[in-house]
Design a protein around this motif. Structure first.
Motif, PDB file in Angstrom:
ATOM      1  N   LEU A  45      22.558  20.558  50.999  1.00 26.41           N
ATOM      2  CA  LEU A  45      23.742  20.772  51.844  1.00 26.41           C
ATOM      3  C   LEU A  45      24.775  19.677  51.641  1.00 26.41           C
ATOM      4  O   LEU A  45      25.979  19.945  51.567  1.00 26.41           O
ATOM      5  N   LEU A  68      22.750  27.912  43.584  1.00 28.74           N
ATOM      6  CA  LEU A  68      23.379  26.862  44.406  1.00 28.74           C
ATOM      7  C   LEU A  68      22.932  25.469  43.957  1.00 28.74           C
ATOM      8  O   LEU A  68      23.740  24.542  43.878  1.00 28.74           O
ATOM      9  N   ASN A 128      18.461  19.609  53.257  1.00 27.67           N
ATOM     10  CA  ASN A 128      19.368  18.576  53.753  1.00 27.67           C
ATOM     11  C   ASN A 128      20.154  17.926  52.596  1.00 27.67           C
ATOM     12  O   ASN A 128      21.377  17.734  52.683  1.00 27.67           O
ATOM     13  N   PHE A 139      14.421  25.255  59.939  1.00 28.27           N
ATOM     14  CA  PHE A 139      15.825  25.195  59.509  1.00 28.27           C
ATOM     15  C   PHE A 139      16.743  25.785  60.578  1.00 28.27           C
ATOM     16  O   PHE A 139      17.892  25.362  60.719  1.00 28.27           O
ATOM     17  N   LEU A 196      26.376  20.310  48.266  1.00 24.41           N
ATOM     18  CA  LEU A 196      27.312  21.441  48.264  1.00 24.41           C
ATOM     19  C   LEU A 196      28.632  21.041  48.936  1.00 24.41           C
ATOM     20  O   LEU A 196      29.704  21.452  48.493  1.00 24.41           O
ATOM     21  N   LEU A 251      22.504  29.368  53.454  1.00 23.54           N
ATOM     22  CA  LEU A 251      21.178  28.997  52.934  1.00 23.54           C
ATOM     23  C   LEU A 251      20.067  29.602  53.798  1.00 23.54           C
ATOM     24  O   LEU A 251      19.025  30.010  53.273  1.00 23.54           O
ATOM     25  N   LYS A 252      20.297  29.644  55.096  1.00 21.98           N
ATOM     26  CA  LYS A 252      19.290  30.218  56.007  1.00 21.98           C
ATOM     27  C   LYS A 252      19.039  31.689  55.659  1.00 21.98           C
ATOM     28  O   LYS A 252      17.890  32.138  55.583  1.00 21.98           O
ATOM     29  N   LYS A 269      22.551   8.683  48.709  1.00 17.41           N
ATOM     30  CA  LYS A 269      22.589  10.140  48.865  1.00 17.41           C
ATOM     31  C   LYS A 269      22.940  10.801  47.529  1.00 17.41           C
ATOM     32  O   LYS A 269      22.341  11.817  47.161  1.00 17.41           O
ATOM     33  N   PHE A 274      32.792  19.498  58.538  1.00 17.55           N
ATOM     34  CA  PHE A 274      31.472  19.776  59.109  1.00 17.55           C
ATOM     35  C   PHE A 274      31.312  21.271  59.389  1.00 17.55           C
ATOM     36  O   PHE A 274      30.203  21.811  59.310  1.00 17.55           O
ATOM     37  N   GLU A 275      32.411  21.929  59.688  1.00 16.93           N
ATOM     38  CA  GLU A 275      32.351  23.380  59.891  1.00 16.93           C
ATOM     39  C   GLU A 275      31.917  24.073  58.591  1.00 16.93           C
ATOM     40  O   GLU A 275      31.084  24.974  58.616  1.00 16.93           O
ATOM     41  N   ARG A 276      32.487  23.626  57.471  1.00 17.76           N
ATOM     42  CA  ARG A 276      32.088  24.217  56.180  1.00 17.76           C
ATOM     43  C   ARG A 276      30.620  23.894  55.870  1.00 17.76           C
ATOM     44  O   ARG A 276      29.899  24.709  55.283  1.00 17.76           O
ATOM     45  N   TYR A 277      30.188  22.700  56.251  1.00 19.87           N
ATOM     46  CA  TYR A 277      28.781  22.300  56.061  1.00 19.87           C
ATOM     47  C   TYR A 277      27.864  23.291  56.788  1.00 19.87           C
ATOM     48  O   TYR A 277      26.864  23.754  56.240  1.00 19.87           O
ATOM     49  N   ILE A 278      28.242  23.625  58.028  1.00 18.80           N
ATOM     50  CA  ILE A 278      27.420  24.550  58.818  1.00 18.80           C
ATOM     51  C   ILE A 278      27.463  25.961  58.213  1.00 18.80           C
ATOM     52  O   ILE A 278      26.461  26.679  58.230  1.00 18.80           O
ATOM     53  N   ILE A 288      19.988  23.897  62.242  1.00 21.08           N
ATOM     54  CA  ILE A 288      21.337  24.448  62.404  1.00 21.08           C
ATOM     55  C   ILE A 288      21.770  24.378  63.865  1.00 21.08           C
ATOM     56  O   ILE A 288      22.947  24.137  64.164  1.00 21.08           O
ATOM     57  N   LEU A 303      17.016  31.881  52.438  1.00 20.44           N
ATOM     58  CA  LEU A 303      15.577  31.566  52.498  1.00 20.44           C
ATOM     59  C   LEU A 303      14.824  32.581  53.335  1.00 20.44           C
ATOM     60  O   LEU A 303      13.654  32.859  53.071  1.00 20.44           O
ATOM     61  N   ILE A 342      19.339  30.751  45.471  1.00 20.72           N
ATOM     62  CA  ILE A 342      19.101  29.334  45.789  1.00 20.72           C
ATOM     63  C   ILE A 342      19.156  28.505  44.503  1.00 20.72           C
ATOM     64  O   ILE A 342      19.743  27.422  44.469  1.00 20.72           O
ATOM     65  N   ASN A 393      24.776  14.160  58.142  1.00 19.51           N
ATOM     66  CA  ASN A 393      23.688  14.705  57.322  1.00 19.51           C
ATOM     67  C   ASN A 393      22.383  13.929  57.543  1.00 19.51           C
ATOM     68  O   ASN A 393      21.305  14.510  57.720  1.00 19.51           O
ATOM     69  N   HIS A 414      27.694  26.568  55.002  1.00 23.22           N
ATOM     70  CA  HIS A 414      26.715  26.485  53.897  1.00 23.22           C
ATOM     71  C   HIS A 414      25.290  26.609  54.435  1.00 23.22           C
ATOM     72  O   HIS A 414      24.439  27.266  53.831  1.00 23.22           O
ATOM     73  N   ALA A 415      25.034  25.948  55.563  1.00 26.38           N
ATOM     74  CA  ALA A 415      23.676  25.968  56.142  1.00 26.38           C
ATOM     75  C   ALA A 415      23.302  27.393  56.547  1.00 26.38           C
ATOM     76  O   ALA A 415      22.187  27.852  56.270  1.00 26.38           O
ATOM     77  N   ASN A 416      24.235  28.094  57.182  1.00 23.69           N
ATOM     78  CA  ASN A 416      23.954  29.475  57.592  1.00 23.69           C
ATOM     79  C   ASN A 416      23.704  30.376  56.381  1.00 23.69           C
ATOM     80  O   ASN A 416      22.835  31.247  56.412  1.00 23.69           O
ATOM     81  N   LYS A 426      28.508  19.485  66.217  1.00 24.59           N
ATOM     82  CA  LYS A 426      29.888  19.945  65.970  1.00 24.59           C
ATOM     83  C   LYS A 426      30.684  19.964  67.279  1.00 24.59           C
ATOM     84  O   LYS A 426      31.819  19.486  67.335  1.00 24.59           O
TER      85      LYS A 426
END
Lengths: 282, 282
Positions: free
Chosen positions: B189, A269, B186, B244, B192, A254-255, B215, A244-248, B248, A258, A266, A186, A250-252, B255
């Motif tokens: 994420l 969350l 950041n 963003f 979450l 959020l993308k 953090k 980290f896969e779950r993190y990504i 990603i 936004l 948002i 992160n 979440h990022a997708n 990853k």
């Protein structure tokens, strides 16, 4: 070689095995000139113990270290931990203690059990070598074989002010996938984003908020230490890829939010974050 | 209504327009009971100015505020900023100053220019309403129309100890996409990920490193403030989606590296981070 009298606050109240007449343990540190190895050497010396150090440029052999020391501490890089354990382990009998302080515990503890008859404790001091005072810092214990040495070592850390917690090597590595692995990823990701955007540091500082300055400090902390250690903690933890896969994911998500300017979702969350720090002291 | 004599250190050395005999400016704050509005009211009062406040439950109308005040400060949520500017702007003549303090500047400055003849300064105090002392904190100025009021306002903030920086509304929003938008994403994420993993807060604390605790503090800071403000800063910044997207991309690259246990390449990426904090004071 103890520097303190019987009434010294640094003297451990528990003698290993309960045999009060036994000589005080001598500590042998393999990798004792590395960053955390040096920290360990200082810590044990400050608590009155004789410390022997084996490292690349020392003359003492692993066999000599294992003979003279009753406690062997392995403090070497993660990729060579198991082979170092394999080299020193056989010299340590059942009356001795074998401890490693690497950041991942499952493999190292397995190796200690396999290559030595000594009592085995996996240890993880959750702080860097720059920590002067252990007070308030966490130390994870994974006690795995034997019970004669555990009270002494726990007592040593507890009396120095550390917060000691016990768990299994497996559970330790699972939690460290979050606390170290994902946390570092992160911070690295934020650092890479800043690096790519090409704003000069002086401008970053001039436009920074308190939260952004804190993030810059975390990035600086990573960049000022050994990058290999971070890479090993990240690449070596088997629990991290799925996290980290779950993190990504979440990022997708959020993308999408936004890009769709979906403020209400948002907000929802962000409201979940209160669960993370609920009950925590400020 | 000034509480200080002529020699008070709080007395501004520059009178707007250079006309020393003009009455001291009265500050009208629209949204003066909100978090940052209250901060503004306190700041101007502490510096000896009379402050008038318009908010949902106050009796003064926007027309009255605009008539009595020579400086109007807009401190309302981002989504209603332009309509509030449209409502109050026409009452402010060319001799007055219109300032907004929202976190995004391009749209609000455009609205101030469109709906008022007043001098226009877009302002962004880069800190939250919990800041007691402005000393060492950054304030961004986007001076856009007129030059009579700017020296006075800059002087006021500078003498209070703030670090003042000038830029265009567009450049401000670009940099805030990183400093606020991406930085918040950041942190969110990471929050979450922690929330999803379902480890109890007390366990998180027991297993935390100093960096992880930092953090957690950043996550707590977001979760303890108005989630709508964060959502608006994220969803409202037109420069954030592309930034963003690159974030990603970095994450997907990392990853692959950690799945392939590609430590050397992870090391190389970490080494890049030193560029981010180069030249920065610790």
């Amino acid at each position: 070689m103890r520097g303190h009298g019987a009434d010294s606050p640094c003297r451990p109240p528990v003698t290993p095995g309960g045999l009060k007449m036994l000589p005080e343990p001598v500590i042998g540190i393999v990798g004792g000139r590395g960053a955390m190895g040096s920290w360990c050497a200082r810590f044990f010396k400050q608590n009155g113990y004789q410390v022997l150090i084996h490292d690349k440029d020392t003359t003492i052999t692993l066999a000599e270290l294992a003979e003279k020391a009753s406690v062997a501490v392995i403090s070497v890089p993660i990729p060579v931990t198991c082979e170092v354990i394999k080299a020193v382990g056989p010299f340590l009998g059942a009356d001795k203690l074998l401890v490693d302080i690497t950041s991942l515990k499952a493999e190292s503890v397995k190796a200690m059990l396999a290559y030595s008859e000594a009592e085995v404790i996996g240890l993880h001091p959750l702080f860097g070598p720059d920590v002067e005072d252990i007070k308030g810092h966490n130390v994870v214990f994974c006690p795995t074989r034997g019970d004669k040495w555990l009270p002494w070592l726990k007592d040593l850390f507890t009396r120095a002010g550390a917060e000691v917690i016990e768990t299994t090597p497996e559970r330790h590595d699972e939690i460290m996938a979050l606390v170290q692995g994902l946390n570092h990823l992160n911070t690295i990701l934020m650092g890479l984003a800043i690096e790519k955007i090409g704003i000069e540091t002086k401008d970053l500082i001039a436009f920074s908020t308190p939260a952004f300055r804190t993030k810059l400090n975390l990035i600086r902390k990573i960049s000022s230490q050994d990058p290999h250690l971070y890479a090993e903690i990240i690449a070596g933890n088997p629990h991290l890829p799925s996290l980290f896969e779950r993190y990504i994911e979440h990022a997708n998500h959020l993308k999408e939010l936004l890009e769709g300017k979906n403020s209400p979702e948002i907000v929802r969350l962000i409201q979940k974050l209160s669960l993370v720090t609920a009950g925590e002291k400020g």
